[in-house]
Design an enzyme around this catalytic site. Sequence first.
Site, PDB file in Angstrom:
ATOM      1  N   ARG A 210       0.850  -1.197   0.000  1.00 37.96           N
ATOM      2  CA  ARG A 210       0.000   0.000   0.000  1.00 37.96           C
ATOM      3  C   ARG A 210       0.878   1.236   0.000  1.00 37.96           C
ATOM      4  NH1 ARG A 210      -5.289   1.866   2.220  1.00 37.96           N
ATOM      5  NH2 ARG A 210      -5.345   3.982   1.415  1.00 37.96           N
TER       6      ARG A 210
ATOM      7  N   ARG B  23      -5.314   0.797  -4.788  1.00 34.56           N
ATOM      8  CA  ARG B  23      -4.487   0.302  -3.699  1.00 34.56           C
ATOM      9  C   ARG B  23      -4.438  -1.213  -3.684  1.00 34.56           C
ATOM     10  NH1 ARG B  23      -8.538   3.607  -2.575  1.00 34.56           N
ATOM     11  NH2 ARG B  23     -10.247   3.008  -1.247  1.00 34.56           N
TER      12      ARG B  23
ATOM     13  N   ASP C  39      -9.904  -1.216   6.748  1.00 35.18           N
ATOM     14  CA  ASP C  39     -10.565  -0.188   7.548  1.00 35.18           C
ATOM     15  C   ASP C  39     -11.127  -0.793   8.819  1.00 35.18           C
ATOM     16  OD1 ASP C  39     -10.092   1.892   5.742  1.00 35.18           O
ATOM     17  OD2 ASP C  39     -11.986   1.584   4.701  1.00 35.18           O
TER      18      ASP C  39
ATOM     19  N   ASP D 244      -6.427  -2.345   1.443  1.00 39.20           N
ATOM     20  CA  ASP D 244      -7.004  -1.345   2.333  1.00 39.20           C
ATOM     21  C   ASP D 244      -7.692  -2.124   3.449  1.00 39.20           C
ATOM     22  OD1 ASP D 244      -7.892   1.166   3.226  1.00 39.20           O
ATOM     23  OD2 ASP D 244      -9.747   1.007   2.083  1.00 39.20           O
TER      24      ASP D 244
END
Length: 173
Positions: free
Chosen positions: A93, A103, A108, A106
């Site tokens: 990343r 990307r 989250d 990711d």
Amino acid sequence: MCSASQTNPAAPQRVGLALGSNRGDRLALLEQACDALSELFGSLRLSQVYETEPVDCPAGSPPFLNACVEVYTTLPPLQVLHACQRIEQELGRERSGVYGQARTCDIDLIYYGTQQLSTPELTLPHPRAHLRRFVLQPLCDIDPALTLPGQAKSAAQLLAELPENPPVRPFDL
């Protein structure tokens, strides 16, 4: 603001993470992210993998593969966030400052127990999770009755209220 009275710091917390990849070998990168998360947290509850059109990304961005995992941990929220950021970096990343750029990986932090938190570095639950089909659909695979902190409706109810577009399609593994 964190409500310390809502959680016991010694008790393992139920933590939801949303994974996405739209650059490189997307499926292999999600698998590597899950392997790294499993090493860190132990067992994972994993959703199905979905293919989705990019949301809030630059024009011409490739489609994403998305999934969610749920773990239990005694690590504090910021340590979970930093661990996820290290995994993202290990998987290639790059953060150029361009919002929504393609990307490799990711991760989250969507929820951490029942905590609600707002700091410059982390907001819990994720401030847009309840508005994103590509988060709610995989969360429903894990627990459709899940109610995100601060929401009155379950993940399944929130998902049912969202428009069908952009679509979230199961990805054949």
